[in-house]
Scaffold this motif. Structure first.
Motif, PDB file in Angstrom:
ATOM      1  N   LEU A  13      75.618  96.925   8.297  1.00 16.80           N
ATOM      2  CA  LEU A  13      76.803  96.077   8.148  1.00 16.80           C
ATOM      3  C   LEU A  13      76.887  95.027   9.242  1.00 16.80           C
ATOM      4  O   LEU A  13      77.355  93.918   9.009  1.00 16.80           O
ATOM      5  CB  LEU A  13      78.066  96.933   8.160  1.00 16.80           C
ATOM      6  N   ARG A  14      76.418  95.361  10.427  1.00 19.41           N
ATOM      7  CA  ARG A  14      76.491  94.397  11.523  1.00 19.41           C
ATOM      8  C   ARG A  14      75.606  93.180  11.271  1.00 19.41           C
ATOM      9  O   ARG A  14      75.816  92.140  11.882  1.00 19.41           O
ATOM     10  CB  ARG A  14      76.122  95.072  12.836  1.00 19.41           C
ATOM     11  N   GLU A  15      74.627  93.283  10.370  1.00 12.13           N
ATOM     12  CA  GLU A  15      73.790  92.126  10.046  1.00 12.13           C
ATOM     13  C   GLU A  15      74.597  90.979   9.477  1.00 12.13           C
ATOM     14  O   GLU A  15      74.210  89.830   9.590  1.00 12.13           O
ATOM     15  CB  GLU A  15      72.712  92.508   9.021  1.00 12.13           C
ATOM     16  N   VAL A  16      75.712  91.284   8.845  1.00 12.25           N
ATOM     17  CA  VAL A  16      76.491  90.243   8.164  1.00 12.25           C
ATOM     18  C   VAL A  16      77.947  90.186   8.603  1.00 12.25           C
ATOM     19  O   VAL A  16      78.571  89.152   8.494  1.00 12.25           O
ATOM     20  CB  VAL A  16      76.384  90.402   6.629  1.00 12.25           C
ATOM     21  N   PHE A  17      78.486  91.255   9.129  1.00 12.89           N
ATOM     22  CA  PHE A  17      79.903  91.297   9.473  1.00 12.89           C
ATOM     23  C   PHE A  17      80.157  91.282  10.973  1.00 12.89           C
ATOM     24  O   PHE A  17      81.180  91.756  11.429  1.00 12.89           O
ATOM     25  CB  PHE A  17      80.560  92.529   8.848  1.00 12.89           C
ATOM     26  N   ASP A  18      79.223  90.748  11.738  1.00 10.43           N
ATOM     27  CA  ASP A  18      79.392  90.735  13.192  1.00 10.43           C
ATOM     28  C   ASP A  18      79.160  89.334  13.763  1.00 10.43           C
ATOM     29  O   ASP A  18      78.642  89.184  14.858  1.00 10.43           O
ATOM     30  CB  ASP A  18      78.457  91.751  13.838  1.00 10.43           C
ATOM     31  N   GLY A  19      79.533  88.305  12.986  1.00  9.31           N
ATOM     32  CA  GLY A  19      79.487  86.944  13.482  1.00  9.31           C
ATOM     33  C   GLY A  19      78.210  86.177  13.212  1.00  9.31           C
ATOM     34  O   GLY A  19      78.042  85.073  13.709  1.00  9.31           O
ATOM     35  N   TYR A  20      77.309  86.737  12.415  1.00  7.62           N
ATOM     36  CA  TYR A  20      76.035  86.081  12.139  1.00  7.62           C
ATOM     37  C   TYR A  20      75.818  85.962  10.644  1.00  7.62           C
ATOM     38  O   TYR A  20      76.229  86.830   9.883  1.00  7.62           O
ATOM     39  CB  TYR A  20      74.870  86.875  12.742  1.00  7.62           C
ATOM     40  N   LEU A  21      75.129  84.908  10.234  1.00 16.30           N
ATOM     41  CA  LEU A  21      74.710  84.794   8.840  1.00 16.30           C
ATOM     42  C   LEU A  21      73.325  85.415   8.714  1.00 16.30           C
ATOM     43  O   LEU A  21      72.443  85.132   9.525  1.00 16.30           O
ATOM     44  CB  LEU A  21      74.656  83.326   8.413  1.00 16.30           C
ATOM     45  N   PRO A  22      73.120  86.258   7.722  1.00 19.57           N
ATOM     46  CA  PRO A  22      71.810  86.900   7.564  1.00 19.57           C
ATOM     47  C   PRO A  22      70.754  85.911   7.082  1.00 19.57           C
ATOM     48  O   PRO A  22      71.070  84.911   6.436  1.00 19.57           O
ATOM     49  CB  PRO A  22      72.071  87.972   6.511  1.00 19.57           C
ATOM     50  N   ASP A  23      69.490  86.198   7.416  1.00 18.55           N
ATOM     51  CA  ASP A  23      68.385  85.399   6.891  1.00 18.55           C
ATOM     52  C   ASP A  23      68.467  85.410   5.371  1.00 18.55           C
ATOM     53  O   ASP A  23      68.706  86.452   4.772  1.00 18.55           O
ATOM     54  CB  ASP A  23      67.037  85.970   7.337  1.00 18.55           C
ATOM     55  N   GLY A  24      68.298  84.268   4.740  1.00 15.28           N
ATOM     56  CA  GLY A  24      68.360  84.190   3.286  1.00 15.28           C
ATOM     57  C   GLY A  24      69.749  83.921   2.758  1.00 15.28           C
ATOM     58  O   GLY A  24      69.933  83.709   1.566  1.00 15.28           O
ATOM     59  N   GLY A  25      70.763  83.951   3.615  1.00 18.02           N
ATOM     60  CA  GLY A  25      72.119  83.642   3.199  1.00 18.02           C
ATOM     61  C   GLY A  25      72.957  84.849   2.826  1.00 18.02           C
ATOM     62  O   GLY A  25      72.454  85.937   2.545  1.00 18.02           O
ATOM     63  N   LEU A  26      74.236  84.634   2.816  1.00 15.58           N
ATOM     64  CA  LEU A  26      75.209  85.691   2.564  1.00 15.58           C
ATOM     65  C   LEU A  26      75.118  86.254   1.151  1.00 15.58           C
ATOM     66  O   LEU A  26      75.097  87.470   0.963  1.00 15.58           O
ATOM     67  CB  LEU A  26      76.613  85.153   2.840  1.00 15.58           C
ATOM     68  N   LEU A  27      75.055  85.387   0.136  1.00 17.66           N
ATOM     69  CA  LEU A  27      74.996  85.883  -1.249  1.00 17.66           C
ATOM     70  C   LEU A  27      73.734  86.709  -1.496  1.00 17.66           C
ATOM     71  O   LEU A  27      73.790  87.755  -2.152  1.00 17.66           O
ATOM     72  CB  LEU A  27      75.075  84.735  -2.248  1.00 17.66           C
ATOM     73  N   ASN A  28      72.615  86.244  -0.983  1.00 19.55           N
ATOM     74  CA  ASN A  28      71.374  86.990  -1.134  1.00 19.55           C
ATOM     75  C   ASN A  28      71.490  88.377  -0.481  1.00 19.55           C
ATOM     76  O   ASN A  28      71.055  89.374  -1.050  1.00 19.55           O
ATOM     77  CB  ASN A  28      70.205  86.203  -0.543  1.00 19.55           C
ATOM     78  N   TRP A  29      72.092  88.423   0.691  1.00 22.66           N
ATOM     79  CA  TRP A  29      72.276  89.702   1.391  1.00 22.66           C
ATOM     80  C   TRP A  29      73.132  90.639   0.539  1.00 22.66           C
ATOM     81  O   TRP A  29      72.803  91.810   0.362  1.00 22.66           O
ATOM     82  CB  TRP A  29      72.916  89.474   2.761  1.00 22.66           C
ATOM     83  N   TYR A  30      74.249  90.109   0.023  1.00 20.91           N
ATOM     84  CA  TYR A  30      75.116  90.932  -0.827  1.00 20.91           C
ATOM     85  C   TYR A  30      74.359  91.455  -2.043  1.00 20.91           C
ATOM     86  O   TYR A  30      74.457  92.634  -2.383  1.00 20.91           O
ATOM     87  CB  TYR A  30      76.316  90.120  -1.322  1.00 20.91           C
ATOM     88  N   GLU A  31      73.635  90.577  -2.723  1.00 19.06           N
ATOM     89  CA  GLU A  31      72.924  90.992  -3.930  1.00 19.06           C
ATOM     90  C   GLU A  31      71.911  92.098  -3.629  1.00 19.06           C
ATOM     91  O   GLU A  31      71.699  92.995  -4.441  1.00 19.06           O
ATOM     92  CB  GLU A  31      72.258  89.790  -4.581  1.00 19.06           C
ATOM     93  N   GLN A  32      71.291  92.045  -2.462  1.00 24.21           N
ATOM     94  CA  GLN A  32      70.289  93.048  -2.096  1.00 24.21           C
ATOM     95  C   GLN A  32      70.892  94.355  -1.590  1.00 24.21           C
ATOM     96  O   GLN A  32      70.269  95.397  -1.719  1.00 24.21           O
ATOM     97  CB  GLN A  32      69.353  92.494  -1.023  1.00 24.21           C
ATOM     98  N   HIS A  33      72.077  94.313  -1.004  1.00 23.96           N
ATOM     99  CA  HIS A  33      72.587  95.487  -0.312  1.00 23.96           C
ATOM    100  C   HIS A  33      73.826  96.141  -0.907  1.00 23.96           C
ATOM    101  O   HIS A  33      74.076  97.307  -0.623  1.00 23.96           O
ATOM    102  CB  HIS A  33      72.874  95.133   1.151  1.00 23.96           C
TER     103      HIS A  33
END
Length: 111
Positions: A13-33
């Motif tokens: 969760l800290r990959e996306v909810f701790d002030g950083y945008l994940p590699d590949g973008g937010l929507l891509n991260w959501y779709e994968q996780h």
């Protein structure tokens, strides 16, 4: 399709909810996780979004706030369950894209 990485709990969760945008973008991260039965609950249960609704809301936000990120206030913690995590999210972003309406029926506000 990129294989889904194993869930590593709060660290994931800290990959996306701790002030950083994940590699590949937010929507891509959501779709994968996000699990197929994912549910986002807001306002003490008054607002509930399933995975598809959450993806749609996020896509709309990103059109208006391209640098949209989550930060947090306080810890990310398990809620007496290995599958339920709670925290207070604080969002930030610059309204530099499409006009945005926070609620259905509300007039959109231009950047």
């Amino acid at each position: 399709t990129t294989p889904v990485r194993p869930n590593s709990g709060i660290t994931l969760l800290r990959e996306v909810f701790d002030g950083y945008l994940p590699d590949g973008g937010l929507l891509n991260w959501y779709e994968q996780h996000l699990a197929d039965d994912f549910q986002a609950v807001f306002e003490g249960g008054k607002v509930k979004l399933d995975k598809q609704a959450y993806l749609a809301v996020t896509a709309d936000l990103l059109k208006s706030f391209p640098d949209f990120t989550y930060t947090r206030s306080g810890p990310i913690a398990y809620a007496d369950s290995p599958n339920i995590v709670v925290w207070t999210a604080v969002v930030k972003g610059t309204h530099s894209g499409a006009p945005y309406s926070p609620l259905p029926g509300a007039p959109p506000v231009s950047a």
